[in-house]
Design a protein around this motif. Structure first.
Motif, PDB file in Angstrom:
ATOM      1  N   ASP A 181     -25.715  37.888  70.105  1.00  0.00           N
ATOM      2  CA  ASP A 181     -25.229  39.254  69.881  1.00  0.00           C
ATOM      3  C   ASP A 181     -25.995  39.939  68.755  1.00  0.00           C
ATOM      4  OD1 ASP A 181     -23.399  38.973  71.889  1.00  0.00           O
ATOM      5  OD2 ASP A 181     -21.656  38.694  70.589  1.00  0.00           O
ATOM      6  N   TYR A 182     -26.257  39.174  67.690  1.00  0.00           N
ATOM      7  CA  TYR A 182     -26.925  39.749  66.516  1.00  0.00           C
ATOM      8  C   TYR A 182     -28.339  40.224  66.866  1.00  0.00           C
ATOM      9  CZ  TYR A 182     -28.873  40.053  61.810  1.00  0.00           C
ATOM     10  OH  TYR A 182     -29.477  40.488  60.668  1.00  0.00           O
ATOM     11  N   TRP A 183     -29.120  39.349  67.538  1.00  0.00           N
ATOM     12  CA  TRP A 183     -30.506  39.720  67.806  1.00  0.00           C
ATOM     13  C   TRP A 183     -30.623  40.720  68.952  1.00  0.00           C
ATOM     14  CZ3 TRP A 183     -33.562  39.211  64.066  1.00  0.00           C
ATOM     15  CH2 TRP A 183     -33.437  38.140  63.173  1.00  0.00           C
ATOM     16  N   ASN A 184     -29.714  40.689  69.921  1.00  0.00           N
ATOM     17  CA  ASN A 184     -29.745  41.704  70.982  1.00  0.00           C
ATOM     18  C   ASN A 184     -29.412  43.089  70.443  1.00  0.00           C
ATOM     19  OD1 ASN A 184     -30.512  39.977  73.020  1.00  0.00           O
ATOM     20  ND2 ASN A 184     -28.417  39.510  73.669  1.00  0.00           N
ATOM     21  N   ALA A 185     -28.610  43.137  69.358  1.00  0.00           N
ATOM     22  CA  ALA A 185     -28.221  44.421  68.773  1.00  0.00           C
ATOM     23  C   ALA A 185     -29.294  44.984  67.840  1.00  0.00           C
ATOM     24  CB  ALA A 185     -26.903  44.265  68.004  1.00  0.00           C
ATOM     25  N   LYS A 186     -30.204  44.131  67.373  1.00  0.00           N
ATOM     26  CA  LYS A 186     -31.245  44.587  66.451  1.00  0.00           C
ATOM     27  C   LYS A 186     -32.231  45.516  67.152  1.00  0.00           C
ATOM     28  CE  LYS A 186     -31.108  42.942  62.198  1.00  0.00           C
ATOM     29  NZ  LYS A 186     -31.274  43.810  61.032  1.00  0.00           N
ATOM     30  N   PRO A 187     -32.628  46.634  66.518  1.00  0.00           N
ATOM     31  CA  PRO A 187     -33.562  47.556  67.156  1.00  0.00           C
ATOM     32  C   PRO A 187     -35.019  47.235  66.824  1.00  0.00           C
ATOM     33  CG  PRO A 187     -32.755  48.528  65.130  1.00  0.00           C
ATOM     34  CD  PRO A 187     -32.079  47.170  65.251  1.00  0.00           C
ATOM     35  N   GLY A 188     -35.931  47.698  67.691  1.00  0.00           N
ATOM     36  CA  GLY A 188     -37.357  47.712  67.408  1.00  0.00           C
ATOM     37  C   GLY A 188     -37.944  46.389  66.960  1.00  0.00           C
ATOM     38  N   LYS A 189     -38.919  46.467  66.044  1.00  0.00           N
ATOM     39  CA  LYS A 189     -39.677  45.278  65.645  1.00  0.00           C
ATOM     40  C   LYS A 189     -38.839  44.288  64.857  1.00  0.00           C
ATOM     41  CE  LYS A 189     -41.500  47.036  61.239  1.00  0.00           C
ATOM     42  NZ  LYS A 189     -42.713  47.302  60.462  1.00  0.00           N
ATOM     43  N   ASP A 190     -37.713  44.731  64.289  1.00  0.00           N
ATOM     44  CA  ASP A 190     -36.857  43.804  63.545  1.00  0.00           C
ATOM     45  C   ASP A 190     -36.281  42.726  64.445  1.00  0.00           C
ATOM     46  OD1 ASP A 190     -37.307  45.143  61.209  1.00  0.00           O
ATOM     47  OD2 ASP A 190     -35.530  46.394  61.347  1.00  0.00           O
ATOM     48  N   ALA A 191     -36.238  42.976  65.754  1.00  0.00           N
ATOM     49  CA  ALA A 191     -35.667  42.000  66.685  1.00  0.00           C
ATOM     50  C   ALA A 191     -36.748  41.208  67.412  1.00  0.00           C
ATOM     51  CB  ALA A 191     -34.783  42.711  67.707  1.00  0.00           C
ATOM     52  N   VAL A 192     -37.984  41.323  66.976  1.00  0.00           N
ATOM     53  CA  VAL A 192     -39.087  40.604  67.615  1.00  0.00           C
ATOM     54  C   VAL A 192     -39.446  39.383  66.787  1.00  0.00           C
ATOM     55  CG1 VAL A 192     -41.529  40.744  68.238  1.00  0.00           C
ATOM     56  CG2 VAL A 192     -40.013  42.646  68.751  1.00  0.00           C
ATOM     57  N   LYS A 193     -39.506  38.232  67.408  1.00  0.00           N
ATOM     58  CA  LYS A 193     -39.860  36.994  66.736  1.00  0.00           C
ATOM     59  C   LYS A 193     -40.971  36.302  67.497  1.00  0.00           C
ATOM     60  CE  LYS A 193     -36.897  37.392  63.466  1.00  0.00           C
ATOM     61  NZ  LYS A 193     -37.351  37.612  62.086  1.00  0.00           N
ATOM     62  N   LEU A 194     -41.781  35.544  66.759  1.00  0.00           N
ATOM     63  CA  LEU A 194     -42.884  34.815  67.352  1.00  0.00           C
ATOM     64  C   LEU A 194     -42.465  33.423  67.823  1.00  0.00           C
ATOM     65  CD1 LEU A 194     -45.393  35.909  64.644  1.00  0.00           C
ATOM     66  CD2 LEU A 194     -45.527  36.560  67.021  1.00  0.00           C
ATOM     67  N   ASP A 195     -41.383  32.912  67.262  1.00  0.00           N
ATOM     68  CA  ASP A 195     -40.952  31.546  67.602  1.00  0.00           C
ATOM     69  C   ASP A 195     -39.427  31.513  67.620  1.00  0.00           C
ATOM     70  OD1 ASP A 195     -40.421  28.853  67.830  1.00  0.00           O
ATOM     71  OD2 ASP A 195     -41.975  28.226  66.429  1.00  0.00           O
ATOM     72  N   TRP A 196     -38.830  31.783  68.776  1.00  0.00           N
ATOM     73  CA  TRP A 196     -37.367  31.838  68.857  1.00  0.00           C
ATOM     74  C   TRP A 196     -36.713  30.482  68.620  1.00  0.00           C
ATOM     75  CZ3 TRP A 196     -34.492  35.759  68.024  1.00  0.00           C
ATOM     76  CH2 TRP A 196     -34.957  37.044  68.297  1.00  0.00           C
ATOM     77  N   PRO A 197     -37.275  29.365  69.082  1.00  0.00           N
ATOM     78  CA  PRO A 197     -36.662  28.065  68.747  1.00  0.00           C
ATOM     79  C   PRO A 197     -36.575  27.838  67.240  1.00  0.00           C
ATOM     80  CG  PRO A 197     -38.136  27.800  70.609  1.00  0.00           C
ATOM     81  CD  PRO A 197     -38.342  29.205  70.104  1.00  0.00           C
ATOM     82  N   ALA A 198     -37.643  28.235  66.491  1.00  0.00           N
ATOM     83  CA  ALA A 198     -37.608  28.072  65.033  1.00  0.00           C
ATOM     84  C   ALA A 198     -36.568  29.009  64.418  1.00  0.00           C
ATOM     85  CB  ALA A 198     -38.986  28.348  64.441  1.00  0.00           C
ATOM     86  N   THR A 199     -36.453  30.236  64.974  1.00  0.00           N
ATOM     87  CA  THR A 199     -35.445  31.170  64.473  1.00  0.00           C
ATOM     88  C   THR A 199     -34.037  30.604  64.672  1.00  0.00           C
ATOM     89  OG1 THR A 199     -36.908  33.038  64.995  1.00  0.00           O
ATOM     90  CG2 THR A 199     -34.578  33.533  64.643  1.00  0.00           C
ATOM     91  N   TRP A 200     -33.810  29.983  65.823  1.00  0.00           N
ATOM     92  CA  TRP A 200     -32.507  29.353  66.078  1.00  0.00           C
ATOM     93  C   TRP A 200     -32.248  28.205  65.094  1.00  0.00           C
ATOM     94  CZ3 TRP A 200     -27.770  29.063  67.669  1.00  0.00           C
ATOM     95  CH2 TRP A 200     -27.167  27.821  67.903  1.00  0.00           C
ATOM     96  N   ARG A 201     -33.252  27.356  64.858  1.00  0.00           N
ATOM     97  CA  ARG A 201     -33.057  26.236  63.931  1.00  0.00           C
ATOM     98  C   ARG A 201     -32.720  26.733  62.531  1.00  0.00           C
ATOM     99  NH1 ARG A 201     -37.551  24.270  66.846  1.00  0.00           N
ATOM    100  NH2 ARG A 201     -38.975  24.841  65.151  1.00  0.00           N
ATOM    101  N   ASN A 202     -33.408  27.792  62.087  1.00  0.00           N
ATOM    102  CA  ASN A 202     -33.108  28.337  60.765  1.00  0.00           C
ATOM    103  C   ASN A 202     -31.698  28.934  60.723  1.00  0.00           C
ATOM    104  OD1 ASN A 202     -35.539  27.694  59.483  1.00  0.00           O
ATOM    105  ND2 ASN A 202     -36.562  29.479  60.345  1.00  0.00           N
ATOM    106  N   TRP A 203     -31.294  29.586  61.831  1.00  0.00           N
ATOM    107  CA  TRP A 203     -29.942  30.161  61.909  1.00  0.00           C
ATOM    108  C   TRP A 203     -28.896  29.058  61.778  1.00  0.00           C
ATOM    109  CZ3 TRP A 203     -28.095  35.233  63.133  1.00  0.00           C
ATOM    110  CH2 TRP A 203     -26.746  35.302  63.448  1.00  0.00           C
TER     111      TRP A 203
END
Length: 246
Positions: A181-203
């Motif tokens: 929900d958090y990342w789907n709600a983020k607009p523009g480049k703020d919601a773009v990540k290069l490595d989503w698995p790493a983003t999930w692990r950090n979350w």
């Protein structure tokens, strides 16, 4: 005079990639990047030496290293950084290009015009969803792949990793709902990540360490006002989140 007088840093993207880090961790990350730049793109994979680089005790370094080394490529003997290595190579190519132009009697203006033409010929990358047209640009130090994307609709979180750090499946599933929900709600480049698995692990690491004064993004079902639609709730959460970083 050094051949690498400065290290280029794309501030907005750097901040976006390190939102989950504490102030202390961000400082340590910057010290690692700068030391690696001066050392030609490599640092020894030695905890005592890395602790000295970030100006911490070995005990303190060991407590935060997992959150930081996820940005790096860690080998048996050396630690490197994919984007930093590319920036070093680019810097060396520019230095060599200037030296060659000087040896051939080329003027500074001619070299500047040539570089401007090359820059204009390169498409510019915008951090937008994959469903839109992408224009290529240089990516920041701190990114691991060449192109980023929004959270894929079929993204599968690594629940095994969550379990390995002590978070059971029920809680990990709830955290994934907040994450999505958090990342789907983020607009523009703020919601773009290069490595989503790493983003999930950090979350999920951040969720594990949540305590008094620390929170992860709230879910719709637990905090929505009566009569508030999901879209209204997400928009309100986005405004609240943006204000907290101003």
């Amino acid at each position: 005079m050094s051949e690498r007088p400065f290290m280029q840093l794309y501030v907005s993207d750097f901040i976006g990639d390190t939102l989950h880090l504490s102030t202390e961790q961000i400082g340590a990350y910057m010290l690692l990047l700068m030391a690696m730049w001066n050392a030609g793109g490599k640092l020894p994979n030695d905890h005592a030496k890395l602790a000295r680089v970030v100006r911490m005790s070995v005990k303190k370094w060991l407590a935060i290293k997992d959150d930081l080394l996820g940005f790096f490529d860690v080998g048996a003997a050396e630690v490197t950084h994919n984007r930093l290595t590319k920036e070093l190579q680019k810097s060396e190519r520019k230095s060599q290009s200037r030296a060659d132009a000087g040896a051939k009697g080329g003027s500074a203006k001619a070299l500047k015009d040539k570089e401007a033409r090359l820059a204009n010929a390169m498409p510019e990358l915008q951090h937008l969803p994959d469903t839109r047209v992408h224009i290529e640009k240089e990516e920041p130090i701190g990114s691991s792949k060449k192109r980023g994307s929004r959270l894929p609709a079929d993204f599968k979180p690594d629940f095994d990793f969550a379990a390995s750090i002590g978070i059971d499946h029920s809680r990990a599933t709830a955290e994934f709902e907040k994450f999505r929900d958090y990342w789907n709600a983020k607009p523009g480049k703020d919601a773009v990540k290069l490595d989503w698995p790493a983003t999930w692990r950090n979350w999920i690491r951040n969720a594990r360490s949540c305590g008094p004064g620390t929170r992860s993004p709230p879910s719709f079902s637990s905090t929505a006002k009566a009569g508030q639609t999901r879209e209204e709730y997400l928009a309100a959460e986005r405004r609240r989140s943006d204000r907290s970083f101003q």
